[in-house]
Write a protein that holds these residues in place. Structure first.
Motif, PDB file in Angstrom:
ATOM      1  N   TYR A 141       0.781  -1.321   0.007  1.00 29.77           N
ATOM      2  CA  TYR A 141      -0.087  -0.018   0.151  1.00 29.77           C
ATOM      3  C   TYR A 141       0.825   1.304   0.020  1.00 29.77           C
ATOM      4  O   TYR A 141       0.383   2.226  -0.336  1.00 29.77           O
ATOM      5  CB  TYR A 141      -0.897  -0.172   1.278  1.00 29.77           C
ATOM      6  CG  TYR A 141      -1.672  -1.374   1.539  1.00 29.77           C
ATOM      7  CD1 TYR A 141      -2.543  -1.479   0.368  1.00 29.77           C
ATOM      8  CD2 TYR A 141      -1.185  -2.304   2.236  1.00 29.77           C
ATOM      9  CE1 TYR A 141      -3.356  -2.876   0.211  1.00 29.77           C
ATOM     10  CE2 TYR A 141      -1.910  -3.468   2.336  1.00 29.77           C
ATOM     11  CZ  TYR A 141      -3.051  -3.526   1.481  1.00 29.77           C
ATOM     12  OH  TYR A 141      -3.672  -5.005   1.386  1.00 29.77           O
ATOM     13  N   SER A 144       4.594   1.212  -4.742  1.00 32.08           N
ATOM     14  CA  SER A 144       4.141   0.906  -5.996  1.00 32.08           C
ATOM     15  C   SER A 144       4.993   0.680  -7.158  1.00 32.08           C
ATOM     16  O   SER A 144       6.356   0.884  -6.818  1.00 32.08           O
ATOM     17  CB  SER A 144       3.170   2.522  -6.305  1.00 32.08           C
ATOM     18  OG  SER A 144       4.188   3.435  -6.659  1.00 32.08           O
ATOM     19  N   ARG A 157       0.634   0.651 -10.175  1.00 36.37           N
ATOM     20  CA  ARG A 157       0.051  -0.476  -9.667  1.00 36.37           C
ATOM     21  C   ARG A 157       0.430  -0.536  -7.830  1.00 36.37           C
ATOM     22  O   ARG A 157       1.631  -0.146  -7.427  1.00 36.37           O
ATOM     23  CB  ARG A 157       0.436  -1.915  -9.986  1.00 36.37           C
ATOM     24  CG  ARG A 157      -0.147  -2.220 -11.423  1.00 36.37           C
ATOM     25  CD  ARG A 157      -1.713  -2.348 -11.434  1.00 36.37           C
ATOM     26  NE  ARG A 157      -2.235  -3.297 -10.259  1.00 36.37           N
ATOM     27  CZ  ARG A 157      -2.101  -4.655 -10.603  1.00 36.37           C
ATOM     28  NH1 ARG A 157      -1.680  -5.147 -11.782  1.00 36.37           N
ATOM     29  NH2 ARG A 157      -2.478  -5.649  -9.616  1.00 36.37           N
ATOM     30  N   TRP A 158      -0.425  -0.821  -7.130  1.00 28.87           N
ATOM     31  CA  TRP A 158      -0.530  -1.046  -5.546  1.00 28.87           C
ATOM     32  C   TRP A 158      -0.842  -2.489  -5.164  1.00 28.87           C
ATOM     33  O   TRP A 158      -1.485  -3.087  -5.988  1.00 28.87           O
ATOM     34  CB  TRP A 158      -0.934   0.066  -4.849  1.00 28.87           C
ATOM     35  CG  TRP A 158      -0.421   1.535  -5.015  1.00 28.87           C
ATOM     36  CD1 TRP A 158       0.523   1.849  -3.900  1.00 28.87           C
ATOM     37  CD2 TRP A 158      -0.602   2.345  -5.908  1.00 28.87           C
ATOM     38  NE1 TRP A 158       0.867   3.131  -4.191  1.00 28.87           N
ATOM     39  CE2 TRP A 158       0.299   3.451  -5.525  1.00 28.87           C
ATOM     40  CE3 TRP A 158      -1.423   2.429  -7.196  1.00 28.87           C
ATOM     41  CZ2 TRP A 158       0.488   4.714  -6.177  1.00 28.87           C
ATOM     42  CZ3 TRP A 158      -1.184   3.566  -7.636  1.00 28.87           C
ATOM     43  CH2 TRP A 158      -0.588   4.886  -7.094  1.00 28.87           C
ATOM     44  N   GLU A 160      -3.113  -5.124  -4.708  1.00 33.54           N
ATOM     45  CA  GLU A 160      -4.612  -5.215  -4.689  1.00 33.54           C
ATOM     46  C   GLU A 160      -5.361  -5.893  -3.882  1.00 33.54           C
ATOM     47  O   GLU A 160      -6.408  -6.316  -4.340  1.00 33.54           O
ATOM     48  CB  GLU A 160      -4.778  -5.298  -6.231  1.00 33.54           C
ATOM     49  CG  GLU A 160      -4.367  -6.899  -6.573  1.00 33.54           C
ATOM     50  CD  GLU A 160      -4.751  -7.128  -8.024  1.00 33.54           C
ATOM     51  OE1 GLU A 160      -5.873  -7.049  -8.280  1.00 33.54           O
ATOM     52  OE2 GLU A 160      -3.696  -7.451  -8.795  1.00 33.54           O
ATOM     53  N   ARG A 325      -3.846   6.271  -1.664  1.00 32.88           N
ATOM     54  CA  ARG A 325      -4.067   5.486  -3.018  1.00 32.88           C
ATOM     55  C   ARG A 325      -4.029   4.137  -3.007  1.00 32.88           C
ATOM     56  O   ARG A 325      -4.359   3.268  -3.768  1.00 32.88           O
ATOM     57  CB  ARG A 325      -3.011   6.369  -3.926  1.00 32.88           C
ATOM     58  CG  ARG A 325      -2.997   5.767  -5.226  1.00 32.88           C
ATOM     59  CD  ARG A 325      -4.410   5.984  -5.908  1.00 32.88           C
ATOM     60  NE  ARG A 325      -4.492   5.520  -7.401  1.00 32.88           N
ATOM     61  CZ  ARG A 325      -4.749   3.935  -7.644  1.00 32.88           C
ATOM     62  NH1 ARG A 325      -5.141   3.357  -6.562  1.00 32.88           N
ATOM     63  NH2 ARG A 325      -5.086   3.731  -8.875  1.00 32.88           N
ATOM     64  N   GLY A 326      -2.820   3.400  -2.240  1.00 31.66           N
ATOM     65  CA  GLY A 326      -2.596   2.098  -2.430  1.00 31.66           C
ATOM     66  C   GLY A 326      -3.960   1.248  -1.550  1.00 31.66           C
ATOM     67  O   GLY A 326      -4.120   0.341  -1.892  1.00 31.66           O
ATOM     68  N   GLU A 329      -6.473   0.676  -4.064  1.00 35.19           N
ATOM     69  CA  GLU A 329      -6.305  -0.042  -5.120  1.00 35.19           C
ATOM     70  C   GLU A 329      -7.241  -1.098  -5.252  1.00 35.19           C
ATOM     71  O   GLU A 329      -7.729  -1.430  -6.289  1.00 35.19           O
ATOM     72  CB  GLU A 329      -4.922  -0.383  -5.226  1.00 35.19           C
ATOM     73  CG  GLU A 329      -4.385  -1.260  -6.245  1.00 35.19           C
ATOM     74  CD  GLU A 329      -4.177  -0.691  -7.608  1.00 35.19           C
ATOM     75  OE1 GLU A 329      -3.516  -1.070  -8.696  1.00 35.19           O
ATOM     76  OE2 GLU A 329      -4.611   0.580  -7.620  1.00 35.19           O
ATOM     77  N   TYR A 332     -10.669   0.046  -6.567  1.00 34.27           N
ATOM     78  CA  TYR A 332     -10.498   0.386  -7.906  1.00 34.27           C
ATOM     79  C   TYR A 332     -10.119  -0.771  -9.095  1.00 34.27           C
ATOM     80  O   TYR A 332     -11.011  -0.560 -10.170  1.00 34.27           O
ATOM     81  CB  TYR A 332      -9.390   1.409  -7.901  1.00 34.27           C
ATOM     82  CG  TYR A 332      -8.600   2.003  -9.350  1.00 34.27           C
ATOM     83  CD1 TYR A 332      -9.588   2.741  -9.994  1.00 34.27           C
ATOM     84  CD2 TYR A 332      -7.536   1.487  -9.928  1.00 34.27           C
ATOM     85  CE1 TYR A 332      -9.310   3.231 -11.308  1.00 34.27           C
ATOM     86  CE2 TYR A 332      -7.215   1.996 -11.415  1.00 34.27           C
ATOM     87  CZ  TYR A 332      -8.097   2.967 -12.087  1.00 34.27           C
ATOM     88  OH  TYR A 332      -7.762   3.328 -13.100  1.00 34.27           O
ATOM     89  N   ARG A 333      -9.168  -1.477  -8.728  1.00 35.03           N
ATOM     90  CA  ARG A 333      -9.080  -2.646  -9.498  1.00 35.03           C
ATOM     91  C   ARG A 333     -10.305  -3.656  -9.718  1.00 35.03           C
ATOM     92  O   ARG A 333     -10.711  -4.084 -10.662  1.00 35.03           O
ATOM     93  CB  ARG A 333      -7.841  -3.629  -8.980  1.00 35.03           C
ATOM     94  CG  ARG A 333      -6.518  -3.004  -9.232  1.00 35.03           C
ATOM     95  CD  ARG A 333      -6.235  -2.943 -10.633  1.00 35.03           C
ATOM     96  NE  ARG A 333      -5.328  -1.760 -10.770  1.00 35.03           N
ATOM     97  CZ  ARG A 333      -4.857  -1.394 -12.199  1.00 35.03           C
ATOM     98  NH1 ARG A 333      -5.584  -1.794 -13.162  1.00 35.03           N
ATOM     99  NH2 ARG A 333      -3.963  -0.419 -12.331  1.00 35.03           N
TER     100      ARG A 333
END
Length: 533
Positions: A141, A144, A157-158, A160, A325-326, A329, A332-333
Motif C-alpha cells: 500500500y 507502487s 500499481r499497488w 490489490e 491511493r494504495g 487499489e 479500484y481494480r
C-alpha cells in the motif's frame, strides 16, 4: 411497522435462555453428548452408512458413545482435514519445484512446458510473491510499481488485496527473509525464496481451515460429525492453497460460533476482521439483520453490526490515512475488472456472441453497466431473501440465510474466482447437512478446475476449447442454485429440515434460538407485530 413495546427487547447479554439453550448451551464438548442427544451419521446418512462397511458397518444400538479418551468427532475431523490439506499441498507442490538453469546459472521455478496448467497445480500465491513486489521488501500500500513498463498500457500499481490479506502476504514475505537468513548458516533447509514463501503461507492457511472446522463442529452441536464433510471436501483438496480465502472462512465460522454462544460483540469483531481479509463475512450481517428484526432482537444485531464496522474501520483506517491511493487499489481494480471467465455474464457472451452491457472496452476503462447490473441483481436477490426470511411460516436458521446471501453474491457477481467456492462450504454444512447432495455439489465444483486449466493451456498446446470449461461453469452454477432452492424449500417446510427434525430450532441462532417471532410479513406483504408468547 408497529413499534415494539418498551420491554420487548431485553439486554442481549442477559436474555433469558430458551429451552434450546438450556438443552445444549451448557454442553462444552460434543463428546459428552449421549446417543439420544447426538445425531449418528451411520443411522441417518446413507452415504455414511455405506462408507462404514469396511470398518464394521453402522454404529450398534448398544454402542458406548462419547467415552473414548481421545477420538472425539472434532479430533477425527481434524485428522481427516490434516490428511486432506497434505494432499492439497502435494497437489500444488509441482508448481514450486526447482531446476538449475544452465544458461542463467541459477535456480528457477520449473514452469517449463506450461507446468501450472498441465499439472493443474496453479496457485495465485506463487506469482503474487513477485507480482505484488513482496520479494523487493517494500511495505504493501506504500510501495507502487509499473506494470507493462515501456508499453502503451503502462500503468501504476499497488497491492490489490484487502488490508489484512495484503499484510498477511507481507508478514509471510518477512518470515521468508528470516528463514533464508537462518538457512544460509545451515540451520534450516532452503530453496528459492518463492518456494519458502509458499510453504509458510500454506502453513497458516491450513491452520485457518482447521479453525474453520473447529468452529463449525462447535456450532453444529448435535451434528458434530458433519464437520468431517468439510474436512474431506473435494474443494479443499483443490483450492485450500489456491489463494488466501481460508483466512476469511475461519473468521466467518468463528463469528457464527460467537453469535451462537450469545457473544454479539465478539461475533462482530470477528466479522470485521474477516471483512478486512475478504468482504464476504460482512454479508452475514444481512442475515442477522432480517432474523433479528423478525425476532425483535435488534439490540443484539446493533451490537454485532457496530462491532463489525468499528473493527473493519480500525483495521483499515491507518492504511487509508497513511497510504490512501494504495488502500483504494483493491476497490479500484475490482471496479475495472470485466466479466471473469467463471461468471455467467461471460458464459452468455461466449455462447451468444453478445459483447456485454458496455460493449468493447478500451484498456483501463470501467465496465459501468456491468458493475451496475451485477450490483442491482445482488440487491434484488437480497430483497427476495429478506422476503423469505420474514414471510416463512417458521423463522429460517442463520446458516440458511447466510448461504443464500453468499450464493446470490457469487452467482450474480462478475467475478467468481474458483477458490471463492470455499466460502460456501462451512455455511452449506450448517444450512443443509445432506451428505450425498453436498458431496455431489463439492465434487462437481472442484472438477471445474480441470477444464479451466486445460482451457488456459490453449488450443495451440492441445488444451480444451472454452466450451468445455463454460459447460462445467454452468453445471456448477446450477448445482449452487439447486442447493438454494432446496434450502428455500426446507425453510417453507421446516419438518423436512434435518437440523430441526432432531428437535433443535437454530444451533447457530444464539439470541434467535427458540425466540418467539415479533414481526412477520403476512400475505398482504405488510410487517405486523406478532403477540409475544
Amino acid at each position: 411497522m408497529t413499534e415494539p413495546a418498551p420491554d420487548a427487547e431485553s439486554n442481549p447479554e442477559s436474555d433469558t435462555e430458551s429451552p434450546a439453550d438450556t438443552r445444549a448451551g451448557s454442553v462444552s464438548d460434543t463428546a459428552t453428548l449421549g446417543p439420544e442427544e447426538r445425531v449418528i451419521p451411520t443411522w441417518t446418512e446413507p452415504l455414511a452408512r455405506s462408507a462404514s462397511a469396511p470398518v464394521g458397518g453402522p454404529l450398534g444400538v448398544h454402542a458406548a458413545i462419547g467415552r473414548h479418551w481421545f477420538w472425539t468427532p472434532l479430533r477425527v475431523a481434524l485428522m481427516i482435514a490434516i490428511i486432506g490439506l497434505a494432499v492439497s499441498w502435494f497437489g500444488k507442490a509441482a508448481c514450486v519445484q526447482q531446476f538449475y538453469n544452465e544458461d542463467a546459472k541459477q535456480l528457477e521455478l520449473d514452469w517449463r512446458s506450461n507446468r501450472p496448467f498441465t499439472a493443474m497445480c496453479y496457485s495465485d500465491i506463487i506469482p503474487l510473491y513477485s507480482a505484488e513486489q513482496l520479494d523487493k521488501g517494500g511495505f504493501p500500500y506504500k510501495t507502487s510499481w509499473f506494470d507493462d513498463e515501456g508499453k502503451p498500457t503502462q500503468h501504476e500499481r499497488w497491492m490489490e488485496y484487502p488490508v489484512l490479506t495484503g499484510l498477511f502476504q507481507w508478514v509471510n514475505a518477512k518470515l521468508t527473509d528470516g528463514w533464508l537468513r537462518i538457512a544460509a548458516d545451515g540451520w534450516l533447509p532452503t530453496g528459492l525464496a518463492v518456494t519458502v514463501f509458499f510453504d509458510i503461507s500454506a502453513f497458516w492457511l491450513a491452520l485457518a481451515w482447521l479453525v474453520t472446522i473447529w468452529a463449525v463442529t462447535r456450532t453444529a452441536r448435535r451434528r458434530p460429525w458433519d464437520a468431517a464433510l468439510i474436512a474431506a471436501s473435494p474443494l479443499v483438496l483443490v483450492h485450500a492453497f489456491t489463494n488466501f480465502d481460508t483466512l476469511a472462512t475461519a473468521c466467518a465460522a468463528t463469528a457464527l460460533l460467537a453469535w451462537a454462544r450469545k457473544r454479539p460483540v465478539l461475533a462482530g469483531v470477528l466479522l470485521g476482521i474477516g471483512g478486512a481479509a475478504k468482504l464476504y463475512p460482512l454479508f452475514l450481517l444481512g442475515a442477522l439483520l432480517v432474523l433479528c428484526l423478525r425476532a425483535g432482537r435488534m439490540r443484539a444485531f446493533y451490537s454485532t453490526a457496530g462491532a463489525a464496522l468499528l473493527t473493519w474501520a480500525v483495521v483499515n483506517l491507518p492504511i487509508a490515512l497513511l497510504y490512501p491511493r494504495g488502500w483504494w487499489e483493491f476497490f479500484y481494480r475490482n471496479s475495472l475488472r470485466g466479466a471473469d471467465p467463471d461468471s455467467l455474464y461471460n458464459v452468455v457472451s461466449q455462447f451468444t456472441g453478445w459483447q456485454g452491457f458496455d460493449g468493447p472496452l478500451a484498456f483501463d476503462q470501467t465496465p459501468t453497466w456491468l458493475n451496475a447490473v451485477s450490483a442491482v441483481l445482488f440487491l434484488a436477490c437480497c430483497a427476495g431473501i429478506a422476503f423469505v426470511a420474514l414471510h416463512a411460516p417458521v423463522r429460517p436458521r442463520v446458516a440458511q440465510l447466510g448461504f443464500l446471501i453468499v450464493a446470490a453474491f457469487l452467482v450474480t457477481n462478475k467475478v467468481w474466482s474458483p477458490q471463492y467456492s470455499l466460502w460456501l462450504v462451512p455455511l452449506a454444512i450448517l444450512a443443509v447437512p445432506r451428505w450425498r447432495i453436498l458431496l455431489g455439489w463439492m465434487a462437481l465444483d472442484a472438477l471445474v478446475w480441470a477444464p479451466r486449466m486445460m482451457f488456459y493451456l490453449g488450443d495451440d498446446k492441445k488444451g480444451l476449447p472454452i466450451d468445455w470449461f463454460l459447460s462445467f461453469v454452468v453445471l456448477r452454477d446450477l448445482a449452487v442454485v439447486g442447493l438454494c432452492a432446496l434450502i428455500i424449500y426446507e425453510i417453507y417446510h421446516p419438518t423436512r429440515d434435518l437440523v430441526r427434525l432432531g428437535g433443535e430450532d437454530d444451533p447457530a441462532g444464539g439470541f434467535l434460538d427458540g425466540a418467539p417471532d415479533r414481526y412477520v410479513l403476512k400475505v398482504n406483504r405488510r410487517l405486523v407485530e406478532e403477540p409475544v408468547a
